[in-house]
Design a protein around this motif. Structure first.
Motif, mmCIF file in Angstrom:
data_model
loop_
_atom_site.group_PDB
_atom_site.id
_atom_site.type_symbol
_atom_site.label_atom_id
_atom_site.label_comp_id
_atom_site.label_asym_id
_atom_site.label_seq_id
_atom_site.Cartn_x
_atom_site.Cartn_y
_atom_site.Cartn_z
ATOM 1 N N HIS A 144 -8.715 5.051 -1.409
ATOM 2 C CA HIS A 144 -9.592 5.255 -2.563
ATOM 3 C C HIS A 144 -8.765 5.600 -3.806
ATOM 4 N N CYS A 145 -7.778 6.473 -3.657
ATOM 5 C CA CYS A 145 -6.921 6.843 -4.789
ATOM 6 C C CYS A 145 -6.161 5.636 -5.317
ATOM 7 N N MET A 146 -5.696 4.777 -4.414
ATOM 8 C CA MET A 146 -4.989 3.568 -4.836
ATOM 9 C C MET A 146 -5.912 2.648 -5.643
ATOM 10 N N VAL A 147 -7.140 2.515 -5.187
ATOM 11 C CA VAL A 147 -8.105 1.662 -5.892
ATOM 12 C C VAL A 147 -8.388 2.233 -7.287
ATOM 13 N N VAL A 148 -8.508 3.551 -7.378
ATOM 14 C CA VAL A 148 -8.732 4.197 -8.678
ATOM 15 C C VAL A 148 -7.557 3.907 -9.613
ATOM 16 N N LEU A 149 -6.332 4.076 -9.116
ATOM 17 C CA LEU A 149 -5.148 3.816 -9.940
ATOM 18 C C LEU A 149 -5.064 2.345 -10.329
ATOM 19 N N HIS A 150 -5.410 1.462 -9.399
ATOM 20 C CA HIS A 150 -5.420 0.035 -9.708
ATOM 21 C C HIS A 150 -6.443 -0.261 -10.807
ATOM 22 N N GLY A 151 -7.619 0.328 -10.684
ATOM 23 C CA GLY A 151 -8.670 0.122 -11.668
ATOM 24 C C GLY A 151 -8.282 0.606 -13.062
ATOM 25 N N LYS A 152 -7.407 1.606 -13.110
ATOM 26 C CA LYS A 152 -6.921 2.122 -14.390
ATOM 27 C C LYS A 152 -5.711 1.333 -14.894
ATOM 28 N N GLY A 153 -5.327 0.288 -14.146
ATOM 29 C CA GLY A 153 -4.181 -0.521 -14.547
ATOM 30 C C GLY A 153 -2.842 0.162 -14.338
ATOM 31 N N ARG A 154 -2.800 1.118 -13.429
ATOM 32 C CA ARG A 154 -1.582 1.898 -13.242
ATOM 33 C C ARG A 154 -0.777 1.510 -12.014
ATOM 34 N N MET A 155 -1.323 0.646 -11.162
ATOM 35 C CA MET A 155 -0.555 0.242 -9.986
ATOM 36 C C MET A 155 -1.031 -1.089 -9.445
ATOM 37 N N VAL A 156 -0.138 -1.744 -8.753
ATOM 38 C CA VAL A 156 -0.444 -2.930 -7.963
ATOM 39 C C VAL A 156 0.023 -2.583 -6.560
ATOM 40 N N ILE A 157 -0.857 -2.756 -5.585
ATOM 41 C CA ILE A 157 -0.498 -2.381 -4.218
ATOM 42 C C ILE A 157 0.550 -3.342 -3.668
ATOM 43 N N ASP A 158 1.497 -2.793 -2.981
ATOM 44 C CA ASP A 158 2.541 -3.550 -2.311
ATOM 45 C C ASP A 158 1.893 -4.384 -1.200
ATOM 46 N N GLY A 159 2.230 -5.662 -1.124
ATOM 47 C CA GLY A 159 1.633 -6.552 -0.127
ATOM 48 C C GLY A 159 1.847 -6.091 1.304
ATOM 49 N N GLU A 160 3.038 -5.575 1.592
ATOM 50 C CA GLU A 160 3.314 -5.074 2.941
ATOM 51 C C GLU A 160 2.435 -3.869 3.265
ATOM 52 N N LEU A 161 2.274 -2.986 2.297
ATOM 53 C CA LEU A 161 1.434 -1.814 2.514
ATOM 54 C C LEU A 161 -0.012 -2.226 2.746
ATOM 55 N N ALA A 162 -0.501 -3.183 1.972
ATOM 56 C CA ALA A 162 -1.869 -3.667 2.158
ATOM 57 C C ALA A 162 -2.057 -4.205 3.570
ATOM 58 N N GLY A 163 -1.100 -4.981 4.051
ATOM 59 C CA GLY A 163 -1.179 -5.518 5.407
ATOM 60 C C GLY A 163 -1.138 -4.430 6.458
ATOM 61 N N GLU A 164 -0.267 -3.446 6.266
ATOM 62 C CA GLU A 164 -0.161 -2.355 7.230
ATOM 63 C C GLU A 164 -1.417 -1.478 7.223
ATOM 64 N N LEU A 165 -1.992 -1.271 6.045
ATOM 65 C CA LEU A 165 -3.248 -0.518 5.971
ATOM 66 C C LEU A 165 -4.345 -1.228 6.761
ATOM 67 N N GLN A 166 -4.463 -2.533 6.559
ATOM 68 C CA GLN A 166 -5.489 -3.293 7.269
ATOM 69 C C GLN A 166 -5.242 -3.255 8.780
ATOM 70 N N ALA A 167 -3.992 -3.374 9.192
ATOM 71 C CA ALA A 167 -3.667 -3.329 10.620
ATOM 72 C C ALA A 167 -4.015 -1.966 11.216
ATOM 73 N N ARG A 168 -3.723 -0.906 10.470
ATOM 74 C CA ARG A 168 -4.029 0.449 10.957
ATOM 75 C C ARG A 168 -5.539 0.665 11.054
ATOM 76 N N VAL A 169 -6.272 0.161 10.074
ATOM 77 C CA VAL A 169 -7.734 0.279 10.114
ATOM 78 C C VAL A 169 -8.289 -0.495 11.301
ATOM 79 N N THR A 170 -7.776 -1.703 11.531
ATOM 80 C CA THR A 170 -8.240 -2.512 12.662
ATOM 81 C C THR A 170 -7.930 -1.816 13.987
ATOM 82 N N ALA A 171 -6.736 -1.224 14.087
ATOM 83 C CA ALA A 171 -6.320 -0.554 15.326
ATOM 84 C C ALA A 171 -7.132 0.699 15.615
ATOM 85 N N THR A 172 -7.635 1.333 14.580
ATOM 86 C CA THR A 172 -8.391 2.576 14.758
ATOM 87 C C THR A 172 -9.837 2.397 14.309
ATOM 88 N N ALA A 173 -10.342 1.194 14.408
ATOM 89 C CA ALA A 173 -11.671 0.847 13.879
ATOM 90 C C ALA A 173 -12.774 1.767 14.391
#
Length: 122
Positions: free
Chosen positions: A67-96
């Motif tokens: 959520h904090c990352m999305v807020v920062l992205h919405g403020k134009g302050r960050m772009v999420i690292d592609g590897e991190l995005a993939g790892e986040l999705q994998a972790r969410v899927t693993a602990t669904a």
């Protein structure tokens, strides 16, 4: 005050909880509030630290940090690292089973908001 400098100087020694709290504080701070500190560099380091701590996190921590990352992205302050995005999705899927349906929906909305197509398994 001094949060970004703290991340740059001591981030590698942060424990899992420190990383999550830092994302929360950073998302509440105005942009570039610290003189002499490159916010982009601090955010990149924080993304690296997040990847390192991600295996330790459950649903609440993942949801809060994302959520904090999305807020920062919405403020134009960050772009999420592609590897991190993939790892986040994998972790969410693993602990669904630990996530509430609304949390999964919020994660998917956040990914799309950041221009990332959610994985089919999500």
């Amino acid at each position: 005050r001094g949060l970004l400098k703290l991340v740059q100087q001591h981030g590698q020694s942060f424990e899992s909880g420190h990383v999550g709290v830092t994302w929360g504080k950073l998302s509440e701070m105005p942009k570039n509030t610290e003189m002499g500190v490159d916010e982009g560099v601090a955010i990149q380091l924080l993304q690296v630290l997040t990847r390192a701590k991600l295996p330790e996190w459950g649903a609440p921590q993942i949801s809060d940090v994302f959520h904090c990352m999305v807020v920062l992205h919405g403020k134009g302050r960050m772009v999420i690292d592609g590897e991190l995005a993939g790892e986040l999705q994998a972790r969410v899927t693993a602990t669904a089973g630990d996530f509430e349906p609304v949390e999964v929906g919020m994660l998917m909305f956040g990914l799309v908001t950041m221009g990332i197509t959610p994985d089919a398994g999500l």
